[in-house]
Each structure stands twice: as C-alpha cells, then as structure tokens.
Write a protein that holds these residues in place. Sequence first.
Motif, PDB file in Angstrom:
ATOM      1  N   THR A  49       0.843  -1.202   0.000  1.00 22.56           N
ATOM      2  CA  THR A  49       0.000   0.000   0.000  1.00 22.56           C
ATOM      3  C   THR A  49       0.882   1.257   0.000  1.00 22.56           C
ATOM      4  OG1 THR A  49      -1.820  -1.104   1.118  1.00 22.56           O
ATOM      5  CG2 THR A  49      -1.740   1.283   1.348  1.00 22.56           C
ATOM      6  N   ILE A  50       1.872   1.266   0.880  1.00 13.88           N
ATOM      7  CA  ILE A  50       2.745   2.441   0.979  1.00 13.88           C
ATOM      8  C   ILE A  50       3.619   2.557  -0.273  1.00 13.88           C
ATOM      9  CG2 ILE A  50       4.601   3.518   2.335  1.00 13.88           C
ATOM     10  CD1 ILE A  50       3.214   2.532   4.846  1.00 13.88           C
ATOM     11  N   THR A  51       4.018   1.441  -0.820  1.00 15.01           N
ATOM     12  CA  THR A  51       4.850   1.479  -2.035  1.00 15.01           C
ATOM     13  C   THR A  51       4.071   2.066  -3.212  1.00 15.01           C
ATOM     14  OG1 THR A  51       6.025  -0.425  -1.200  1.00 15.01           O
ATOM     15  CG2 THR A  51       6.272   0.029  -3.540  1.00 15.01           C
ATOM     16  N   MET A  52       2.797   1.728  -3.307  1.00 15.16           N
ATOM     17  CA  MET A  52       1.994   2.262  -4.411  1.00 15.16           C
ATOM     18  C   MET A  52       1.726   3.756  -4.225  1.00 15.16           C
ATOM     19  SD  MET A  52       1.754  -0.169  -6.477  1.00 15.16           S
ATOM     20  CE  MET A  52       3.320  -0.731  -5.886  1.00 15.16           C
ATOM     21  N   LEU A  53       1.732   4.190  -2.970  1.00 16.50           N
ATOM     22  CA  LEU A  53       1.616   5.627  -2.704  1.00 16.50           C
ATOM     23  C   LEU A  53       2.842   6.357  -3.272  1.00 16.50           C
ATOM     24  CD1 LEU A  53       0.318   8.054  -1.187  1.00 16.50           C
ATOM     25  CD2 LEU A  53       1.680   7.368   0.788  1.00 16.50           C
ATOM     26  N   LEU A  54       4.008   5.754  -3.083  1.00 22.76           N
ATOM     27  CA  LEU A  54       5.234   6.347  -3.633  1.00 22.76           C
ATOM     28  C   LEU A  54       5.156   6.384  -5.158  1.00 22.76           C
ATOM     29  CD1 LEU A  54       7.904   4.500  -1.424  1.00 22.76           C
ATOM     30  CD2 LEU A  54       7.028   6.821  -1.116  1.00 22.76           C
ATOM     31  N   LEU A  55       4.667   5.292  -5.727  1.00 17.26           N
ATOM     32  CA  LEU A  55       4.576   5.216  -7.196  1.00 17.26           C
ATOM     33  C   LEU A  55       3.608   6.280  -7.726  1.00 17.26           C
ATOM     34  CD1 LEU A  55       5.608   3.645  -9.621  1.00 17.26           C
ATOM     35  CD2 LEU A  55       3.784   1.982  -9.292  1.00 17.26           C
ATOM     36  N   ASN A  56       2.480   6.439  -7.058  1.00 19.14           N
ATOM     37  CA  ASN A  56       1.520   7.468  -7.487  1.00 19.14           C
ATOM     38  C   ASN A  56       2.117   8.877  -7.353  1.00 19.14           C
ATOM     39  OD1 ASN A  56      -0.509   5.728  -8.257  1.00 19.14           O
ATOM     40  ND2 ASN A  56      -1.678   5.881  -6.354  1.00 19.14           N
ATOM     41  N   THR A  57       2.882   9.089  -6.283  1.00 19.92           N
ATOM     42  CA  THR A  57       3.496  10.414  -6.089  1.00 19.92           C
ATOM     43  C   THR A  57       4.535  10.683  -7.185  1.00 19.92           C
ATOM     44  OG1 THR A  57       3.147  10.196  -3.710  1.00 19.92           O
ATOM     45  CG2 THR A  57       4.717  11.875  -4.405  1.00 19.92           C
ATOM     46  N   LEU A  58       5.298   9.650  -7.501  1.00 15.81           N
ATOM     47  CA  LEU A  58       6.279   9.785  -8.588  1.00 15.81           C
ATOM     48  C   LEU A  58       5.559  10.127  -9.900  1.00 15.81           C
ATOM     49  CD1 LEU A  58       9.178   9.370  -9.765  1.00 15.81           C
ATOM     50  CD2 LEU A  58       8.572   6.964 -10.077  1.00 15.81           C
ATOM     51  N   GLU A  59       4.484   9.404 -10.183  1.00 13.74           N
ATOM     52  CA  GLU A  59       3.755   9.643 -11.441  1.00 13.74           C
ATOM     53  C   GLU A  59       3.143  11.046 -11.469  1.00 13.74           C
ATOM     54  OE1 GLU A  59       1.104   6.318 -11.983  1.00 13.74           O
ATOM     55  OE2 GLU A  59       2.793   4.957 -12.317  1.00 13.74           O
ATOM     56  N   ALA A  60       2.676  11.523 -10.313  1.00  9.54           N
ATOM     57  CA  ALA A  60       2.107  12.879 -10.246  1.00  9.54           C
ATOM     58  C   ALA A  60       3.183  13.911 -10.588  1.00  9.54           C
ATOM     59  CB  ALA A  60       1.552  13.142  -8.848  1.00  9.54           C
ATOM     60  N   ALA A  61       4.398  13.686 -10.060  1.00  6.43           N
ATOM     61  CA  ALA A  61       5.497  14.622 -10.322  1.00  6.43           C
ATOM     62  C   ALA A  61       5.945  14.522 -11.780  1.00  6.43           C
ATOM     63  CB  ALA A  61       6.653  14.324  -9.378  1.00  6.43           C
ATOM     64  N   GLU A  62       5.958  13.314 -12.304  1.00  2.00           N
ATOM     65  CA  GLU A  62       6.355  13.135 -13.717  1.00  2.00           C
ATOM     66  C   GLU A  62       5.392  13.870 -14.650  1.00  2.00           C
ATOM     67  OE1 GLU A  62       8.751   8.870 -13.692  1.00  2.00           O
ATOM     68  OE2 GLU A  62       6.598   8.846 -13.932  1.00  2.00           O
ATOM     69  N   ARG A  63       4.119  13.887 -14.294  1.00  2.00           N
ATOM     70  CA  ARG A  63       3.131  14.578 -15.143  1.00  2.00           C
ATOM     71  C   ARG A  63       3.380  16.085 -15.144  1.00  2.00           C
ATOM     72  NH1 ARG A  63      -1.104  11.353 -12.393  1.00  2.00           N
ATOM     73  NH2 ARG A  63      -0.947   9.373 -13.471  1.00  2.00           N
ATOM     74  N   VAL A  64       3.847  16.608 -14.002  1.00  2.00           N
ATOM     75  CA  VAL A  64       4.144  18.038 -13.922  1.00  2.00           C
ATOM     76  C   VAL A  64       5.298  18.362 -14.860  1.00  2.00           C
ATOM     77  CG1 VAL A  64       5.107  19.825 -12.405  1.00  2.00           C
ATOM     78  CG2 VAL A  64       3.281  18.338 -11.593  1.00  2.00           C
ATOM     79  N   LYS A  65       6.283  17.468 -14.914  1.00  2.00           N
ATOM     80  CA  LYS A  65       7.487  17.678 -15.724  1.00  2.00           C
ATOM     81  C   LYS A  65       7.141  17.554 -17.215  1.00  2.00           C
ATOM     82  CE  LYS A  65      11.847  17.993 -16.765  1.00  2.00           C
ATOM     83  NZ  LYS A  65      12.239  19.386 -16.985  1.00  2.00           N
ATOM     84  N   ALA A  66       6.233  16.644 -17.534  1.00  4.54           N
ATOM     85  CA  ALA A  66       5.960  16.323 -18.959  1.00  4.54           C
ATOM     86  C   ALA A  66       5.384  17.517 -19.727  1.00  4.54           C
ATOM     87  CB  ALA A  66       5.004  15.160 -19.035  1.00  4.54           C
TER      88      ALA A  66
END
Length: 283
Positions: free
Chosen positions: A266-283
């Motif tokens: 559960t906590i690992t997927m939270l990290l993955l979602n946070t990473l993806e949220a940041a990647e979308r900002v960069k894209a």
Amino acid sequence: MPAQIIDGNALAKKIRLEIAAKTAILTAKGVKPGLAVLLVGEDPASQVYVRNKVKACEDVGMYSILERHPADLSEKALLARINELNHDKNIHGILVQLPLPKHIDSHRVIEAIAPEKDVDGFHVANAGALMIGAPLFRPCTPYGCMKMLESIDYPIRGARAVVIGASNIVGKPMAMLLLQAGATVTICNSKTKDLTAHTKEADILVVATGKPKMITASMVKSGAVVIDVGINRLPDGKLCGDVDFDEVKYVASAITPVPGGVGPMTITMLLLNTLEAAERVKA
Ligand SMILES: Nc1nc2c(c(=O)[nH]1)N[C@@H](CN(C=O)c1ccc(C(=O)N[C@@H](CCC(=O)O)C(=O)O)cc1)CN2
C-alpha cells in the motif's frame, strides 16, 4: 503442499528501488517529487502509518511533509490547508490519513484535494476515471494487490475473481482493476447470502472484511490465489488478517501473509503514485 507465500515486503523493496532510481532522475531534471501527509487526531494506528509513509518518501529520495493536527481541528481549517497545498509547487501528492474525526466530513475533504494531486485515488473524478478504464491514480491498496498478482504471473484474464468487501477505498476499486484485467468479478458484502457458495468459485479471492480470520479453509477453492487485505490486532497484540492463514495456506496455491503482505505494498503504491504525479508536472 502449502501455498506459495506472496512476500509483500520483498516485492515492496524491489519496487521501491525502481522508484528511487526514477526519483533521482526526475530530481536531477529539477522536479523532486513531494508528498504532503495530513493527520488529524491521535489514532495510534494512523500515527504509525503516516510515520511509515514519510519515512518511505525519505528512503526513495522524495520530499515530504507530515502535518499533525489536533483532533478538534475544524473542517474549515482542514479544507483551507488543503487548498494551500493544492497550489504548492513543491507538493505533487496530498494525502489525508483516514479515518478522520467524526465532526469532519471525509467526502468533503477528499473532494477538496486537486484530482491531479490525489495520490490516494479517492477523489470522485479519479474514481470515475478508474471506472471507465482511464485511471489517473489507482487507489494504493488495490493497486498493490494487482502488483502482487502480477508478481506470480497469475493469468487474470478469464479467471473468476471474488472480492469480499465493497468499500470505496478497497473493494470497489479492486473489482474495477480485476475487471479491466479481464477477470469475471463478483463483489460480496456483509449481506451476501451463502458467502461460501461465492468464495468456493473464486480462482482469485480478495478479502477485505475487517473480520479476523473470517475466511477458513472450507470456504476456499483448491488452488485459488488468496489476497488478504485485512489487518486486525488480536487481544494478545499480534496482527492477523481476515483469512485464517494457517489453514488456508494448505488449500490455496498462493496467499499473502499478514503482516508483510498487502500492507507494505500500500505504501509502495503511494510512492509510485506520487512519482507519477510529479512526472506529469514535468511532462
Ligand atoms: N488516506 C488513506 N488512509 C488510509 C489508507 C490509505 O490507503 N489512504 N489505508 C489504511 C491504512 N494504511 C495506509 O494508510 C496502511 C495500513 C497498513 C500498512 C502496513 O504496512 N501494515 C503492516 C503492519 C503494520 C503494523 O505493524 O501495524 C503489514 O501489513 O505488514 C500500511 C498502510 C487506512 N487509512
């Protein structure tokens, strides 16, 4: 022969290494993924979970803030703080730890989080996106369960899946993810008649009832994959799931333990979602 144990700690460790590598790359490009975790009140289990979330962020090189608010924080004040975080450029994910104190309307709070920062995936816009098969964020616990199924190469397409529990944060999104992966899905709830008739049909059984050891060996089809989402504390202080692990492991082909199963994922997927949220900002 006892079932294969799907080790959530080991899988989480592997995925966190991948997240750390991607976080370093994104940070070098000028975007350090950032998570804000908001806790209201002093629920002991929640205190552990939020600490673990922030520690997990630090371990993979993410920026995080943990805000502990008193139990009597007003709903208005919480909404105002979320609004500030919605506009904070260093924060890509916002998480309000549940449950909230009774005087605060959780639904209103979740809806106040900008959908593109809702790394829990609970906002109605994100629930809807998931429903139509175009998810922005998958809710962390069901997402973790799917990763665990993938890790054993289980052929989900065409399998009969039964999800016990119809909550918005676990049961319903879990059913959607299984459906989108090609399973034939049944969702059972506390009023389901003859539960065993359903569970006995399941190739994949996902249990999120909150009732310790409720699923016994006689309720499980031989060779089924059993995913236990429950985390219950027994009077002796030990943790157990919603599945009677010690007997079901002799019937299932694969099973998740508690602790050390779905929880760390559960906590690992939270990290993955946070990473993806940041990647979308960069894209
Ligand atoms: N905003 C949210 N609130 C809550 C969520 C959530 O996904 N978002 N889920 C649960 C609690 N939870 C995360 O917040 C969570 C529960 C358990 C674990 C975990 O790693 N459990 C360990 C055992 C830990 C222990 O010793 O107590 C395990 O299963 O091995 C992680 C996260 C409700 N609220």
